[in-house]
Design a protein around this motif. Structure first.
Motif, PDB file in Angstrom:
ATOM      1  N   GLY A   1       6.886  13.849   0.494  1.00  0.00           N
ATOM      2  CA  GLY A   1       7.577  14.604  -0.677  1.00  0.00           C
ATOM      3  C   GLY A   1       6.991  13.802  -1.951  1.00  0.00           C
ATOM      4  O   GLY A   1       6.664  14.177  -2.966  1.00  0.00           O
ATOM      5  N   LEU A   2       7.426  12.356  -1.877  1.00  0.00           N
ATOM      6  CA  LEU A   2       7.121  11.487  -2.972  1.00  0.00           C
ATOM      7  C   LEU A   2       5.815  11.572  -3.220  1.00  0.00           C
ATOM      8  O   LEU A   2       5.281  11.480  -4.452  1.00  0.00           O
ATOM      9  CB  LEU A   2       7.767  10.094  -2.783  1.00  0.00           C
ATOM     10  N   VAL A   3       4.865  11.585  -2.383  1.00  0.00           N
ATOM     11  CA  VAL A   3       3.255  11.413  -2.536  1.00  0.00           C
ATOM     12  C   VAL A   3       2.972  12.546  -3.443  1.00  0.00           C
ATOM     13  O   VAL A   3       2.067  12.580  -4.121  1.00  0.00           O
ATOM     14  CB  VAL A   3       2.467  11.316  -1.172  1.00  0.00           C
ATOM     15  N   ILE A   4       3.569  13.882  -2.801  1.00  0.00           N
ATOM     16  CA  ILE A   4       3.129  15.084  -3.722  1.00  0.00           C
ATOM     17  C   ILE A   4       3.641  15.147  -5.146  1.00  0.00           C
ATOM     18  O   ILE A   4       3.012  15.317  -6.100  1.00  0.00           O
ATOM     19  CB  ILE A   4       3.773  16.277  -3.014  1.00  0.00           C
ATOM     20  N   THR A   5       4.979  14.507  -5.221  1.00  0.00           N
ATOM     21  CA  THR A   5       5.512  14.834  -6.635  1.00  0.00           C
ATOM     22  C   THR A   5       4.953  13.573  -7.478  1.00  0.00           C
ATOM     23  O   THR A   5       4.878  13.739  -8.757  1.00  0.00           O
ATOM     24  CB  THR A   5       7.125  14.611  -6.623  1.00  0.00           C
ATOM     25  N   ALA A   6       5.192  12.339  -7.255  1.00  0.00           N
ATOM     26  CA  ALA A   6       4.918  11.203  -7.899  1.00  0.00           C
ATOM     27  C   ALA A   6       3.319  10.863  -8.147  1.00  0.00           C
ATOM     28  O   ALA A   6       2.931  10.446  -9.069  1.00  0.00           O
ATOM     29  CB  ALA A   6       5.486  10.023  -7.355  1.00  0.00           C
ATOM     30  N   PHE A   7       2.458  10.932  -6.941  1.00  0.00           N
ATOM     31  CA  PHE A   7       1.027  10.756  -7.016  1.00  0.00           C
ATOM     32  C   PHE A   7       0.134  12.140  -7.250  1.00  0.00           C
ATOM     33  O   PHE A   7      -1.089  11.843  -7.559  1.00  0.00           O
ATOM     34  CB  PHE A   7       0.387  10.098  -5.802  1.00  0.00           C
TER      35      PHE A   7
ATOM     36  N   PRO B   1     -14.022   4.502   1.636  1.00  0.00           N
ATOM     37  CA  PRO B   1     -13.492   5.890   0.789  1.00  0.00           C
ATOM     38  C   PRO B   1     -12.313   6.053   0.820  1.00  0.00           C
ATOM     39  O   PRO B   1     -11.715   7.007  -0.061  1.00  0.00           O
ATOM     40  CB  PRO B   1     -14.353   7.051   1.510  1.00  0.00           C
ATOM     41  N   VAL B   2     -11.289   4.901   1.391  1.00  0.00           N
ATOM     42  CA  VAL B   2     -10.051   5.290   1.234  1.00  0.00           C
ATOM     43  C   VAL B   2      -9.193   4.733   0.030  1.00  0.00           C
ATOM     44  O   VAL B   2      -9.787   3.564  -0.626  1.00  0.00           O
ATOM     45  CB  VAL B   2      -9.221   4.616   2.430  1.00  0.00           C
ATOM     46  N   ARG B   3      -8.552   5.384  -0.720  1.00  0.00           N
ATOM     47  CA  ARG B   3      -8.066   4.923  -2.059  1.00  0.00           C
ATOM     48  C   ARG B   3      -6.537   4.387  -1.723  1.00  0.00           C
ATOM     49  O   ARG B   3      -6.164   4.942  -0.518  1.00  0.00           O
ATOM     50  CB  ARG B   3      -8.176   6.340  -2.843  1.00  0.00           C
ATOM     51  N   VAL B   4      -6.256   3.581  -2.541  1.00  0.00           N
ATOM     52  CA  VAL B   4      -4.790   3.082  -2.330  1.00  0.00           C
ATOM     53  C   VAL B   4      -4.317   3.197  -3.646  1.00  0.00           C
ATOM     54  O   VAL B   4      -4.453   3.148  -5.004  1.00  0.00           O
ATOM     55  CB  VAL B   4      -4.986   1.405  -2.464  1.00  0.00           C
ATOM     56  N   PHE B   5      -2.766   3.787  -3.383  1.00  0.00           N
ATOM     57  CA  PHE B   5      -2.043   4.150  -4.527  1.00  0.00           C
ATOM     58  C   PHE B   5      -0.660   3.420  -4.568  1.00  0.00           C
ATOM     59  O   PHE B   5      -0.085   3.523  -3.360  1.00  0.00           O
ATOM     60  CB  PHE B   5      -1.704   5.790  -4.617  1.00  0.00           C
ATOM     61  N   LEU B   6       0.062   3.044  -5.681  1.00  0.00           N
ATOM     62  CA  LEU B   6       1.217   2.360  -5.614  1.00  0.00           C
ATOM     63  C   LEU B   6       2.130   3.132  -6.272  1.00  0.00           C
ATOM     64  O   LEU B   6       1.946   3.291  -7.278  1.00  0.00           O
ATOM     65  CB  LEU B   6       1.019   0.866  -5.984  1.00  0.00           C
ATOM     66  N   HIS B   7       3.480   3.390  -5.642  1.00  0.00           N
ATOM     67  CA  HIS B   7       4.611   3.929  -6.447  1.00  0.00           C
ATOM     68  C   HIS B   7       5.250   2.832  -7.098  1.00  0.00           C
ATOM     69  O   HIS B   7       5.709   1.838  -6.713  1.00  0.00           O
ATOM     70  CB  HIS B   7       5.336   4.696  -5.322  1.00  0.00           C
ATOM     71  N   THR B   8       5.107   2.887  -8.336  1.00  0.00           N
ATOM     72  CA  THR B   8       5.547   1.772  -9.282  1.00  0.00           C
ATOM     73  C   THR B   8       7.177   1.695  -9.312  1.00  0.00           C
ATOM     74  O   THR B   8       7.674   0.248  -9.774  1.00  0.00           O
ATOM     75  CB  THR B   8       5.172   1.630 -10.803  1.00  0.00           C
ATOM     76  N   ARG B   9       7.877   2.446  -9.215  1.00  0.00           N
ATOM     77  CA  ARG B   9       9.275   2.664  -9.050  1.00  0.00           C
ATOM     78  C   ARG B   9       9.885   2.096  -7.730  1.00  0.00           C
ATOM     79  O   ARG B   9       9.289   2.496  -6.819  1.00  0.00           O
ATOM     80  CB  ARG B   9       9.814   3.944  -9.477  1.00  0.00           C
ATOM     81  N   PRO B  10      11.125   1.319  -7.660  1.00  0.00           N
ATOM     82  CA  PRO B  10      11.583   0.974  -6.546  1.00  0.00           C
ATOM     83  C   PRO B  10      11.992   2.527  -5.758  1.00  0.00           C
ATOM     84  O   PRO B  10      12.433   3.274  -6.202  1.00  0.00           O
ATOM     85  CB  PRO B  10      12.944   0.123  -6.923  1.00  0.00           C
TER      86      PRO B  10
END
Length: 129
Positions: A28-34, A7-16
């Motif tokens: 904070g990045l999780v909230i804003t980017a994802f 059930p765990v999902r995997v998210f990748l931040h594509t920007r360096p």
């Protein structure tokens, strides 16, 4: 290797990402980017510009944890192909495992498999970012 339950999902931040960031900055990045809740228990991946370092932020029942991997020269992580304007992308557990194992995701092909048609409620909750 990090084990991932279904059930765990995997998210990748594509920007360096500057991997000197700690728990609060990555949350904070999780909230804003994802646009996701960092305490959801999902895995949030961040890579540096050279793609030789990877950080995974996740909520571990009672607090945040960071899993960090540094590849030695000349290693680098092969990210999945995404559009240039995409800030984040959801990955499968298999893609994560292949990426951490050093498999080139562009040359790996998945054979056709049956997929149960999703219900309308599932389509909305699993819509890619």
């Amino acid at each position: 290797m990090i084990s991932v339950s279904h059930p765990v999902r995997v998210f990748l931040h594509t920007r360096p990402t500057d991997l000197r960031k700690g728990f609060d900055a990555l949350s904070g990045l999780v909230i804003t980017a994802f646009a996701q809740d960092p305490t959801s228990g999902h895995l949030f991946l961040f890579v540096n510009r050279r793609r030789d370092r990877l950080e995974i932020l996740y909520w571990d029942r009672d607090g945040f944890a960071i899993w960090y991997k540094r590849l030695e020269t000349p290693g680098s992580f092969q990210l999945p192909a995404v559009s240039q304007d995409a800030v984040s992308v959801e990955m499968s557990h298999t893609q994560l495992t292949l990426m951490l194992s050093g498999i080139d995701l562009r040359s790996a092909r998945q054979r056709k498999r049956y997929h149960r048609p999703a219900l309308e409620a599932e389509k909305v909750s699993r819509a890619p970012l």
